[in-house]
Write a protein that holds these residues in place. Structure first.
Motif, mmCIF file in Angstrom:
data_model
loop_
_atom_site.group_PDB
_atom_site.id
_atom_site.type_symbol
_atom_site.label_atom_id
_atom_site.label_comp_id
_atom_site.label_asym_id
_atom_site.label_seq_id
_atom_site.Cartn_x
_atom_site.Cartn_y
_atom_site.Cartn_z
ATOM 1 N N ALA A 139 3.751 1.419 8.528
ATOM 2 C CA ALA A 139 4.468 2.221 7.747
ATOM 3 C C ALA A 139 3.858 2.365 6.232
ATOM 4 O O ALA A 139 3.015 1.459 5.986
ATOM 5 C CB ALA A 139 6.071 1.548 7.328
ATOM 6 N N ALA A 140 4.272 3.497 5.578
ATOM 7 C CA ALA A 140 3.666 3.776 4.315
ATOM 8 C C ALA A 140 4.801 3.634 3.270
ATOM 9 O O ALA A 140 5.866 4.220 3.618
ATOM 10 C CB ALA A 140 2.815 4.971 4.293
ATOM 11 N N SER A 141 4.567 3.291 2.092
ATOM 12 C CA SER A 141 5.666 3.265 1.175
ATOM 13 C C SER A 141 5.315 2.786 -0.107
ATOM 14 O O SER A 141 4.233 2.330 -0.347
ATOM 15 C CB SER A 141 6.589 2.176 1.919
ATOM 16 N N TYR A 152 2.279 7.691 -2.753
ATOM 17 C CA TYR A 152 2.554 7.307 -1.443
ATOM 18 C C TYR A 152 1.630 8.490 -0.507
ATOM 19 O O TYR A 152 1.558 8.128 0.648
ATOM 20 C CB TYR A 152 4.285 7.861 -1.409
ATOM 21 N N ALA A 153 1.717 9.565 -0.902
ATOM 22 C CA ALA A 153 0.966 10.729 0.015
ATOM 23 C C ALA A 153 -0.512 10.030 0.471
ATOM 24 O O ALA A 153 -0.579 9.847 1.775
ATOM 25 C CB ALA A 153 0.719 12.149 -0.545
ATOM 26 N N GLU A 154 -1.044 9.325 -0.274
ATOM 27 C CA GLU A 154 -2.425 8.713 0.090
ATOM 28 C C GLU A 154 -2.097 7.617 0.884
ATOM 29 O O GLU A 154 -2.808 7.335 2.084
ATOM 30 C CB GLU A 154 -3.085 8.456 -1.290
ATOM 31 N N ALA A 155 -1.346 6.861 0.575
ATOM 32 C CA ALA A 155 -0.959 5.630 1.714
ATOM 33 C C ALA A 155 -0.254 6.110 2.789
ATOM 34 O O ALA A 155 -0.640 5.581 3.735
ATOM 35 C CB ALA A 155 0.063 4.655 0.973
ATOM 36 N N TYR A 156 0.531 7.165 3.024
ATOM 37 C CA TYR A 156 0.694 7.885 4.250
ATOM 38 C C TYR A 156 -0.354 8.252 5.112
ATOM 39 O O TYR A 156 -0.231 7.843 6.155
ATOM 40 C CB TYR A 156 1.903 8.878 3.814
ATOM 41 N N GLU A 157 -1.153 9.005 4.450
ATOM 42 C CA GLU A 157 -2.470 9.600 5.199
ATOM 43 C C GLU A 157 -3.034 8.350 5.956
ATOM 44 O O GLU A 157 -3.560 8.509 7.290
ATOM 45 C CB GLU A 157 -3.351 10.190 4.373
ATOM 46 N N ALA A 158 -3.241 7.229 5.143
ATOM 47 C CA ALA A 158 -3.900 6.220 5.740
ATOM 48 C C ALA A 158 -3.138 5.341 6.783
ATOM 49 O O ALA A 158 -3.793 4.815 7.960
ATOM 50 C CB ALA A 158 -4.306 4.970 4.747
ATOM 51 N N ALA A 159 -1.904 5.349 6.608
ATOM 52 C CA ALA A 159 -0.949 4.911 7.595
ATOM 53 C C ALA A 159 -1.087 5.625 9.152
ATOM 54 O O ALA A 159 -1.109 5.183 10.177
ATOM 55 C CB ALA A 159 0.429 4.849 7.084
ATOM 56 N N VAL A 160 -0.980 6.769 8.807
ATOM 57 C CA VAL A 160 -1.099 7.783 10.116
ATOM 58 C C VAL A 160 -2.487 7.603 10.881
ATOM 59 O O VAL A 160 -2.447 7.503 12.222
ATOM 60 C CB VAL A 160 -0.918 9.216 9.751
ATOM 61 N N VAL A 161 -3.472 7.347 10.211
ATOM 62 C CA VAL A 161 -4.809 7.047 10.786
ATOM 63 C C VAL A 161 -4.620 5.770 11.419
ATOM 64 O O VAL A 161 -5.096 5.610 12.559
ATOM 65 C CB VAL A 161 -6.022 7.137 9.778
ATOM 66 N N ALA A 162 -3.900 4.784 10.938
ATOM 67 C CA ALA A 162 -3.871 3.475 11.571
ATOM 68 C C ALA A 162 -3.182 3.591 12.780
ATOM 69 O O ALA A 162 -3.606 2.819 13.794
ATOM 70 C CB ALA A 162 -3.347 2.444 10.441
ATOM 71 N N CYS A 163 -2.023 4.295 12.659
ATOM 72 C CA CYS A 163 -1.336 4.502 13.758
ATOM 73 C C CYS A 163 -2.242 5.264 15.319
ATOM 74 O O CYS A 163 -2.116 4.619 16.256
ATOM 75 C CB CYS A 163 -0.117 5.374 13.660
#
Length: 307
Positions: free
Chosen positions: A69-71, A120-131
């Motif tokens: 998750a990203a948050s 948040y947007a930057e953390a979310y991009e990294a989370a998507v890559v990790a998934c």
């Protein structure tokens, strides 16, 4: 993507026993506070996280890699808590400026915490890559049907606990998962009003443009209400239910947060104070006799900062 009231009802059945049915506090004949800050890990977010994980488990999609998750903090806490309760690992991406109490709490929930980016947007991009790399289940902070349906269970509780005896619900908005769920659950039984900080007017700018747009965000509540773009599901829900947005300034947020503490002994984060700030500041002015519910949605704050 759409979420229906039936989806919210199914979510309520699915997460029963996993989340708290939070109380309401009637502070005057026309004002009630929904105390969602008393939810597990201090915010409404476990409702959506549990619904997302349990739905995935039913479909055989909750596997060894666990969840990502990203948050800015609260959604990550919820995902980590739900993952721990269900016995799977959680990796949570947060901005480098995420509040220290939330980061510390994430680690106490056995989450692998990755701090990246300034919002948040930057953390979310990294989370998507990790998934994509790990095969883990992504738990979005606000824009997944299961997440929105889970948050909507707050609306069902209000209808049941207040016997439909209210006219308006004031809801804080960041990415919009909470207001999308509540508006879907309540439907035409009452009006739902969005409240946003002036420095993070994501929904207000979207409504003005007639489409989802990127918004510059900042201010005291950006850690929890700092989404740059409204979620797709929220955009559909606010249009379907004619949700309006009101804005509150930084001084109003601080004043509301302090009054919630001094008058009701509720220690809330800045983002959770915005619904009350709309009333205290006059940004939202109820009609005579209008029965209002303000959702107080988060408690993850440093109490030493209360005035």
């Amino acid at each position: 993507m759409t979420v229906t009231r039936e989806d919210v009802q199914r979510a309520a059945a699915r997460i029963a026993g996993r989340v708290r049915r939070t109380p309401v506090l009637q502070v005057s004949p026309t004002l009630t506070l929904k105390l969602e800050l008393l939810q597990h890990v201090g915010s409404f977010k476990p409702r959506g996280a549990f619904n997302r994980l349990l739905s995935a488990k039913e479909q055989g999609l909750l596997t060894g890699p666990g969840v990502v998750a990203a948050s800015g903090g609260n959604a990550g806490l919820a995902a980590a808590y739900a993952a721990r309760e269900l016995g799977v690992p959680a990796r949570i991406f947060v901005p480098v400026n995420a509040p220290a109490p939330k980061v510390t709490r994430l680690r106490t929930l056995d989450a692998d915490v990755v701090q990246v980016g300034n919002e948040y947007a930057e953390a979310y991009e990294a989370a998507v890559v990790a998934c994509e790399e790990s095969g883990a289940l992504l738990v979005h902070a606000f824009d997944q049907p299961e997440v929105v349906a889970g948050q909507g269970t707050i609306g069902l509780e209000l209808l049941e606990d207040l016997d439909d005896d209210f006219d308006t619900v004031l809801v804080a908005v960041g990415g919009g998962g909470l207001i999308a769920g509540i508006a879907t659950a309540i439907g035409d039984r009452a009006q739902v009003v969005a409240v946003e900080p002036e420095l993070a007017p994501t929904l207000a700018r979207t409504l003005a443009a007639g489409e989802r747009v990127d918004v510059q965000v900042g201010g005291l509540a950006a850690d929890s209400l700092g989404a740059r773009r409204l979620g797709e599901l929220a955009f559909g829900a606010v249009k379907a239910h004619s949700v309006q947005s009101v804005l509150v300034d930084e001084d109003a947020i601080v004043a509301a947060r302090n009054e919630l503490w001094h008058e009701y002994h509720l220690a809330v984060e800045h983002g959770a104070a915005v619904s009350y700030a709309a009333l205290l500041s006059g940004a939202y002015q109820p009609a005579d006799g209008e029965r209002v519910v303000a959702v107080i949605c988060g408690a993850n704050t440093d109490p030493s900062t209360l005035g």
